[in-house]
Design a protein around this motif. Sequence first.
Motif, PDB file in Angstrom:
ATOM      1  N   VAL A   1      40.766  38.619  37.138  1.00 20.89           N
ATOM      2  CA  VAL A   1      40.304  39.730  36.312  1.00 20.89           C
ATOM      3  C   VAL A   1      40.883  40.996  36.915  1.00 20.89           C
ATOM      4  CG1 VAL A   1      38.285  40.964  35.455  1.00 20.89           C
ATOM      5  CG2 VAL A   1      38.170  38.492  35.787  1.00 20.89           C
ATOM      6  N   ARG A   2      41.680  41.701  36.134  1.00 30.30           N
ATOM      7  CA  ARG A   2      42.345  42.913  36.639  1.00 30.30           C
ATOM      8  C   ARG A   2      41.690  44.143  36.030  1.00 30.30           C
ATOM      9  NH1 ARG A   2      46.558  41.081  39.520  1.00 30.30           N
ATOM     10  NH2 ARG A   2      47.498  39.110  38.871  1.00 30.30           N
ATOM     11  N   GLY A   3      41.470  45.116  36.881  1.00 32.20           N
ATOM     12  CA  GLY A   3      40.867  46.367  36.451  1.00 32.20           C
ATOM     13  C   GLY A   3      41.820  47.528  36.647  1.00 32.20           C
ATOM     14  N   PRO A   4      41.291  48.735  36.750  1.00 30.12           N
ATOM     15  CA  PRO A   4      42.125  49.930  36.886  1.00 30.12           C
ATOM     16  C   PRO A   4      42.783  50.013  38.264  1.00 30.12           C
ATOM     17  CG  PRO A   4      39.821  50.484  37.109  1.00 30.12           C
ATOM     18  CD  PRO A   4      39.874  49.037  36.735  1.00 30.12           C
ATOM     19  N   LYS A   5      43.640  50.970  38.432  1.00 29.00           N
ATOM     20  CA  LYS A   5      44.332  51.181  39.719  1.00 29.00           C
ATOM     21  C   LYS A   5      43.376  51.851  40.702  1.00 29.00           C
ATOM     22  CE  LYS A   5      48.623  50.147  38.321  1.00 29.00           C
ATOM     23  NZ  LYS A   5      48.921  48.775  38.417  1.00 29.00           N
ATOM     24  N   ASP A   6      42.339  51.117  41.060  1.00 30.29           N
ATOM     25  CA  ASP A   6      41.317  51.594  41.984  1.00 30.29           C
ATOM     26  C   ASP A   6      40.957  50.386  42.849  1.00 30.29           C
ATOM     27  OD1 ASP A   6      39.238  52.893  43.276  1.00 30.29           O
ATOM     28  OD2 ASP A   6      37.882  52.868  41.553  1.00 30.29           O
ATOM     29  N   GLY A   7      41.555  50.284  44.010  1.00 26.80           N
ATOM     30  CA  GLY A   7      41.386  49.112  44.861  1.00 26.80           C
ATOM     31  C   GLY A   7      39.946  48.642  44.972  1.00 26.80           C
ATOM     32  N   ALA A   8      39.727  47.356  44.786  1.00 26.73           N
ATOM     33  CA  ALA A   8      38.376  46.783  44.842  1.00 26.73           C
ATOM     34  C   ALA A   8      37.969  46.549  46.293  1.00 26.73           C
ATOM     35  CB  ALA A   8      38.338  45.478  44.066  1.00 26.73           C
ATOM     36  N   ARG A   9      36.725  46.822  46.605  1.00 26.39           N
ATOM     37  CA  ARG A   9      36.212  46.638  47.958  1.00 26.39           C
ATOM     38  C   ARG A   9      35.130  45.566  48.028  1.00 26.39           C
ATOM     39  NH1 ARG A   9      40.137  47.634  49.980  1.00 26.39           N
ATOM     40  NH2 ARG A   9      39.125  47.056  51.891  1.00 26.39           N
ATOM     41  N   LEU A  10      34.414  45.353  46.923  1.00 25.15           N
ATOM     42  CA  LEU A  10      33.239  44.482  46.949  1.00 25.15           C
ATOM     43  C   LEU A  10      33.013  43.912  45.544  1.00 25.15           C
ATOM     44  CD1 LEU A  10      30.576  43.695  48.601  1.00 25.15           C
ATOM     45  CD2 LEU A  10      29.569  45.692  47.529  1.00 25.15           C
ATOM     46  N   ALA A  11      32.520  42.683  45.462  1.00 30.64           N
ATOM     47  CA  ALA A  11      32.131  42.084  44.174  1.00 30.64           C
ATOM     48  C   ALA A  11      30.851  41.286  44.374  1.00 30.64           C
ATOM     49  CB  ALA A  11      33.236  41.178  43.640  1.00 30.64           C
ATOM     50  N   LEU A  12      29.947  41.418  43.435  1.00 30.86           N
ATOM     51  CA  LEU A  12      28.674  40.699  43.483  1.00 30.86           C
ATOM     52  C   LEU A  12      28.383  40.106  42.111  1.00 30.86           C
ATOM     53  CD1 LEU A  12      26.546  43.358  45.384  1.00 30.86           C
ATOM     54  CD2 LEU A  12      27.513  41.260  46.321  1.00 30.86           C
ATOM     55  N   TRP A  13      27.767  38.922  42.113  1.00 29.67           N
ATOM     56  CA  TRP A  13      27.364  38.260  40.880  1.00 29.67           C
ATOM     57  C   TRP A  13      25.971  38.696  40.483  1.00 29.67           C
ATOM     58  CZ3 TRP A  13      30.483  35.252  38.013  1.00 29.67           C
ATOM     59  CH2 TRP A  13      31.591  34.689  38.621  1.00 29.67           C
ATOM     60  N   HIS A  14      25.709  38.703  39.176  1.00 30.23           N
ATOM     61  CA  HIS A  14      24.349  38.889  38.671  1.00 30.23           C
ATOM     62  C   HIS A  14      23.589  37.608  39.002  1.00 30.23           C
ATOM     63  CE1 HIS A  14      21.011  39.172  35.865  1.00 30.23           C
ATOM     64  NE2 HIS A  14      21.264  40.466  35.799  1.00 30.23           N
ATOM     65  N   PRO A  15      22.320  37.698  39.408  1.00 31.39           N
ATOM     66  CA  PRO A  15      21.594  36.487  39.831  1.00 31.39           C
ATOM     67  C   PRO A  15      21.329  35.470  38.720  1.00 31.39           C
ATOM     68  CG  PRO A  15      20.166  38.415  39.902  1.00 31.39           C
ATOM     69  CD  PRO A  15      21.541  38.907  39.587  1.00 31.39           C
ATOM     70  N   THR A  16      21.306  35.882  37.446  1.00 33.32           N
ATOM     71  CA  THR A  16      20.997  34.917  36.392  1.00 33.32           C
ATOM     72  C   THR A  16      21.976  34.914  35.222  1.00 33.32           C
ATOM     73  OG1 THR A  16      19.542  36.508  35.291  1.00 33.32           O
ATOM     74  CG2 THR A  16      18.520  34.971  36.862  1.00 33.32           C
ATOM     75  N   LYS A  17      22.792  35.929  35.071  1.00 35.91           N
ATOM     76  CA  LYS A  17      23.693  36.023  33.920  1.00 35.91           C
ATOM     77  C   LYS A  17      25.143  35.861  34.358  1.00 35.91           C
ATOM     78  CE  LYS A  17      20.624  39.020  31.397  1.00 35.91           C
ATOM     79  NZ  LYS A  17      20.338  40.324  30.910  1.00 35.91           N
ATOM     80  N   LEU A  18      25.995  35.524  33.396  1.00 39.08           N
ATOM     81  CA  LEU A  18      27.421  35.410  33.658  1.00 39.08           C
ATOM     82  C   LEU A  18      28.000  36.825  33.666  1.00 39.08           C
ATOM     83  CD1 LEU A  18      29.787  33.525  34.118  1.00 39.08           C
ATOM     84  CD2 LEU A  18      30.086  33.407  31.655  1.00 39.08           C
ATOM     85  N   MET A  19      27.800  37.509  34.799  1.00 37.03           N
ATOM     86  CA  MET A  19      28.147  38.910  34.916  1.00 37.03           C
ATOM     87  C   MET A  19      28.378  39.225  36.388  1.00 37.03           C
ATOM     88  SD  MET A  19      25.694  42.038  33.671  1.00 37.03           S
ATOM     89  CE  MET A  19      25.732  41.535  31.962  1.00 37.03           C
ATOM     90  N   ALA A  20      29.362  40.090  36.654  1.00 39.60           N
ATOM     91  CA  ALA A  20      29.631  40.502  38.030  1.00 39.60           C
ATOM     92  C   ALA A  20      29.849  42.011  38.057  1.00 39.60           C
ATOM     93  CB  ALA A  20      30.861  39.780  38.573  1.00 39.60           C
ATOM     94  N   ALA A  21      29.670  42.586  39.226  1.00 37.32           N
ATOM     95  CA  ALA A  21      29.941  44.008  39.428  1.00 37.32           C
ATOM     96  C   ALA A  21      30.888  44.117  40.609  1.00 37.32           C
ATOM     97  CB  ALA A  21      28.646  44.763  39.707  1.00 37.32           C
ATOM     98  N   SER A  22      31.801  45.072  40.527  1.00 37.44           N
ATOM     99  CA  SER A  22      32.716  45.302  41.639  1.00 37.44           C
ATOM    100  C   SER A  22      32.735  46.787  41.954  1.00 37.44           C
ATOM    101  CB  SER A  22      34.126  44.796  41.305  1.00 37.44           C
ATOM    102  OG  SER A  22      34.637  45.456  40.164  1.00 37.44           O
ATOM    103  N   LEU A  23      33.035  47.088  43.195  1.00 39.23           N
ATOM    104  CA  LEU A  23      33.056  48.460  43.683  1.00 39.23           C
ATOM    105  C   LEU A  23      34.488  48.835  44.011  1.00 39.23           C
ATOM    106  CD1 LEU A  23      31.564  50.995  44.756  1.00 39.23           C
ATOM    107  CD2 LEU A  23      31.439  49.817  46.964  1.00 39.23           C
TER     108      LEU A  23
END
Length: 185
Positions: A65-87
């Motif tokens: 999964v590619r995002g903007p030109k903003d280097g990723a530092r961290l990724a976490l999954w949602h505890p119950t849904k098919l969803m993730a967040a990255s910093l």
Amino acid sequence: SGSGAARHQSGVPLLRTFMDVVNNTGWAHAALSPAGETVVGVADRHAEHALYLWERAYGTLVGIVRGPKDGARLALWHPTKLMAASLGESGTVYVWTKHYSENWRAFAPDFKELEENEEYEEREGEFDLFDPDSPTPHQLEAEAALGGGAASAPAAEEIDVWGDSPGAARTHTHAHTHTHRTHTH
């Protein structure tokens, strides 16, 4: 790729390693999905925001999964849904999920999507589970057991549940109410 023989210095066996063998990229962070079936790894590249997804059991890369030109530092999954967040390095949080498009025509080819509610007038009996004028399966079975038509069936006994007819049994219930009063002096 997995390695059954390798062990951590604590003696715990190493189950699997995940690598970017094409670019030989290191990882800034990794996390397991809530069910433990997928691993997400964040590439340690300053100009790229990429989340790598692997099947944990086989180590197979299933997607990037590619995002903007903003280097990723961290990724976490949602505890119950098919969803993730990255910093990102900028401090921006990105939320990722699968986009679902509903296609009701796959279930009902004559399905018509409405822009707004429409008034619908139901035809008489349109959604009835059974026709009140036709005999029920139980009635048909009883007729068949008695050898045919309704003429051979015994007449049903009428029961007066309200007690309005002269021969109806009546039950009387008497209620007694007791009141207790407390007097203060």
